[in-house]
Design a protein around this motif. Sequence first.
Motif, PDB file in Angstrom:
ATOM      1  N   ILE A  67     -73.119 -23.262 -18.083  1.00 35.29           N
ATOM      2  CA  ILE A  67     -73.197 -24.677 -18.434  1.00 35.29           C
ATOM      3  C   ILE A  67     -72.036 -25.407 -17.767  1.00 35.29           C
ATOM      4  CG2 ILE A  67     -72.004 -24.262 -20.644  1.00 35.29           C
ATOM      5  CD1 ILE A  67     -73.779 -26.584 -21.768  1.00 35.29           C
ATOM      6  N   THR A  68     -72.380 -26.372 -16.930  1.00 37.26           N
ATOM      7  CA  THR A  68     -71.378 -27.102 -16.150  1.00 37.26           C
ATOM      8  C   THR A  68     -71.216 -28.511 -16.688  1.00 37.26           C
ATOM      9  OG1 THR A  68     -71.846 -25.832 -14.146  1.00 37.26           O
ATOM     10  CG2 THR A  68     -70.777 -27.972 -13.856  1.00 37.26           C
ATOM     11  N   ARG A  69     -69.985 -28.851 -16.989  1.00 36.30           N
ATOM     12  CA  ARG A  69     -69.668 -30.219 -17.401  1.00 36.30           C
ATOM     13  C   ARG A  69     -69.243 -30.993 -16.161  1.00 36.30           C
ATOM     14  NH1 ARG A  69     -65.349 -32.703 -17.348  1.00 36.30           N
ATOM     15  NH2 ARG A  69     -64.219 -30.749 -17.067  1.00 36.30           N
ATOM     16  N   LYS A  70     -70.032 -31.990 -15.811  1.00 33.70           N
ATOM     17  CA  LYS A  70     -69.736 -32.796 -14.632  1.00 33.70           C
ATOM     18  C   LYS A  70     -68.632 -33.794 -14.956  1.00 33.70           C
ATOM     19  CE  LYS A  70     -72.155 -32.234 -11.500  1.00 33.70           C
ATOM     20  NZ  LYS A  70     -72.128 -31.195 -10.434  1.00 33.70           N
ATOM     21  N   LYS A  71     -67.779 -34.048 -14.011  1.00 35.01           N
ATOM     22  CA  LYS A  71     -66.749 -35.064 -14.227  1.00 35.01           C
ATOM     23  C   LYS A  71     -67.417 -36.434 -14.326  1.00 35.01           C
ATOM     24  CE  LYS A  71     -65.730 -35.369  -9.264  1.00 35.01           C
ATOM     25  NZ  LYS A  71     -64.678 -35.211  -8.238  1.00 35.01           N
ATOM     26  N   SER A  72     -66.819 -37.321 -15.091  1.00 33.98           N
ATOM     27  CA  SER A  72     -67.368 -38.657 -15.265  1.00 33.98           C
ATOM     28  C   SER A  72     -66.237 -39.662 -15.348  1.00 33.98           C
ATOM     29  CB  SER A  72     -68.243 -38.731 -16.531  1.00 33.98           C
ATOM     30  OG  SER A  72     -67.430 -38.744 -17.681  1.00 33.98           O
ATOM     31  N   GLU A  73     -66.597 -40.908 -15.434  1.00 31.81           N
ATOM     32  CA  GLU A  73     -65.596 -41.967 -15.499  1.00 31.81           C
ATOM     33  C   GLU A  73     -65.054 -42.158 -16.913  1.00 31.81           C
ATOM     34  OE1 GLU A  73     -64.283 -43.389 -12.799  1.00 31.81           O
ATOM     35  OE2 GLU A  73     -65.564 -41.906 -11.798  1.00 31.81           O
ATOM     36  N   ASN A  74     -65.609 -41.443 -17.879  1.00 37.51           N
ATOM     37  CA  ASN A  74     -65.083 -41.537 -19.237  1.00 37.51           C
ATOM     38  C   ASN A  74     -63.657 -40.983 -19.281  1.00 37.51           C
ATOM     39  OD1 ASN A  74     -67.500 -42.591 -20.359  1.00 37.51           O
ATOM     40  ND2 ASN A  74     -68.386 -40.538 -20.345  1.00 37.51           N
ATOM     41  N   GLU A  75     -62.731 -41.780 -19.744  1.00 33.83           N
ATOM     42  CA  GLU A  75     -61.311 -41.427 -19.723  1.00 33.83           C
ATOM     43  C   GLU A  75     -60.978 -40.525 -20.916  1.00 33.83           C
ATOM     44  OE1 GLU A  75     -58.767 -42.344 -17.505  1.00 33.83           O
ATOM     45  OE2 GLU A  75     -60.369 -42.996 -16.177  1.00 33.83           O
ATOM     46  N   LEU A  76     -61.188 -39.228 -20.723  1.00 36.61           N
ATOM     47  CA  LEU A  76     -61.027 -38.259 -21.806  1.00 36.61           C
ATOM     48  C   LEU A  76     -60.159 -37.081 -21.386  1.00 36.61           C
ATOM     49  CD1 LEU A  76     -64.778 -37.876 -22.855  1.00 36.61           C
ATOM     50  CD2 LEU A  76     -63.105 -39.414 -23.887  1.00 36.61           C
ATOM     51  N   PHE A  77     -59.525 -36.468 -22.377  1.00 35.63           N
ATOM     52  CA  PHE A  77     -58.984 -35.131 -22.235  1.00 35.63           C
ATOM     53  C   PHE A  77     -59.837 -34.225 -23.112  1.00 35.63           C
ATOM     54  CE2 PHE A  77     -55.998 -36.553 -19.596  1.00 35.63           C
ATOM     55  CZ  PHE A  77     -54.654 -36.307 -19.795  1.00 35.63           C
ATOM     56  N   ILE A  78     -60.036 -33.004 -22.660  1.00 39.98           N
ATOM     57  CA  ILE A  78     -60.836 -32.031 -23.390  1.00 39.98           C
ATOM     58  C   ILE A  78     -59.938 -30.858 -23.780  1.00 39.98           C
ATOM     59  CG2 ILE A  78     -62.817 -30.459 -23.278  1.00 39.98           C
ATOM     60  CD1 ILE A  78     -63.825 -32.466 -20.997  1.00 39.98           C
ATOM     61  N   PHE A  79     -59.853 -30.604 -25.084  1.00 33.94           N
ATOM     62  CA  PHE A  79     -59.095 -29.465 -25.596  1.00 33.94           C
ATOM     63  C   PHE A  79     -60.113 -28.398 -25.988  1.00 33.94           C
ATOM     64  CE2 PHE A  79     -54.702 -31.137 -26.510  1.00 33.94           C
ATOM     65  CZ  PHE A  79     -54.882 -32.388 -25.967  1.00 33.94           C
ATOM     66  N   HIS A  80     -60.114 -27.276 -25.301  1.00 37.83           N
ATOM     67  CA  HIS A  80     -61.091 -26.208 -25.516  1.00 37.83           C
ATOM     68  C   HIS A  80     -60.400 -25.031 -26.212  1.00 37.83           C
ATOM     69  CE1 HIS A  80     -64.607 -23.604 -24.399  1.00 37.83           C
ATOM     70  NE2 HIS A  80     -63.681 -22.670 -24.440  1.00 37.83           N
ATOM     71  N   PHE A  81     -60.767 -24.798 -27.483  1.00 38.31           N
ATOM     72  CA  PHE A  81     -60.240 -23.671 -28.269  1.00 38.31           C
ATOM     73  C   PHE A  81     -61.330 -22.606 -28.344  1.00 38.31           C
ATOM     74  CE2 PHE A  81     -58.258 -27.575 -29.656  1.00 38.31           C
ATOM     75  CZ  PHE A  81     -56.914 -27.259 -29.827  1.00 38.31           C
ATOM     76  N   ASP A  82     -61.058 -21.414 -27.858  1.00 39.56           N
ATOM     77  CA  ASP A  82     -62.097 -20.390 -27.728  1.00 39.56           C
ATOM     78  C   ASP A  82     -61.760 -19.149 -28.550  1.00 39.56           C
ATOM     79  OD1 ASP A  82     -63.912 -18.350 -26.678  1.00 39.56           O
ATOM     80  OD2 ASP A  82     -64.293 -19.770 -25.055  1.00 39.56           O
ATOM     81  N   LEU A  83     -62.572 -18.898 -29.594  1.00 36.79           N
ATOM     82  CA  LEU A  83     -62.401 -17.703 -30.421  1.00 36.79           C
ATOM     83  C   LEU A  83     -63.631 -16.807 -30.338  1.00 36.79           C
ATOM     84  CD1 LEU A  83     -60.610 -19.013 -33.628  1.00 36.79           C
ATOM     85  CD2 LEU A  83     -59.643 -17.793 -31.693  1.00 36.79           C
ATOM     86  N   SER A  84     -64.252 -16.767 -29.189  1.00 42.55           N
ATOM     87  CA  SER A  84     -65.438 -15.944 -28.992  1.00 42.55           C
ATOM     88  C   SER A  84     -65.117 -14.475 -29.203  1.00 42.55           C
ATOM     89  CB  SER A  84     -66.000 -16.158 -27.579  1.00 42.55           C
ATOM     90  OG  SER A  84     -66.336 -17.505 -27.376  1.00 42.55           O
TER      91      SER A  84
END
Length: 247
Positions: A67-84
Amino acid sequence: MRKITHYYSLTPEWQYDLVKQLNTEVIDDKLIIVPDDIGKGFFYFSQVMDGISVVYADLTTKIPFKITRKKSENELFIFHFDLSEHINLIKINDIDYEIGAFNQLDLAIFDNQLESTFKPSVNERIIALRLLIDKKLLHDFIEKFQKKENIFNHTATTRKVFYHYGNIDSNSILLIKSLKNKSVNDLSYDSFIKGISLKVLGNFFNKFYYSKEKDTKLTEIENEFIEKTKNYLTNNLYGPFPSLIFL
């Protein structure tokens, strides 16, 4: 391999194109059930407060999935916490990183202007909490972040965007694990995940701003025994605590 692309926004509309590709539907602008041909589980989205949203994934895929998240003009930071429950791969800036509960590193932070790809392990449970945060809320954080040693990338517009790869604090691990035991159909689930999101974010900023930086570096032998201790505890989670003397 099944390939999906999407983008993020702080509001629910980003899900609409995603569910078309998954051949499923979004319930109440919040819940996406994973179709049987891909696996089992769900994605859950909620607007926590103005400027902060959460995406929580709890699923097991039975086929190779990207699953690919495309870059966009939305001014966001993404914090990814992974406990898989197994190591997954997350690609940022064309580099594959291992991430997950059984890896040393389980936290990634990246600018929405950088594309990323998530490749989960097949037949392993995926647990990931993503916080989407408006950059307007993070001016001070960004300024201090840039003074630390982190990875930067220059976009085509020469803008500096960054990403970071590190650790989840122990308290946040327990908070995110509590989501595993909460039914998504529970009437209090939305309030529960909003509370968890704010606590996890608070823990991160508390550690970022108030942890004391020490010049003393661990020796090679100290690193070796810390790693052995961590591996022992990870492999014996359901056994009795072995005592501090043993450790």
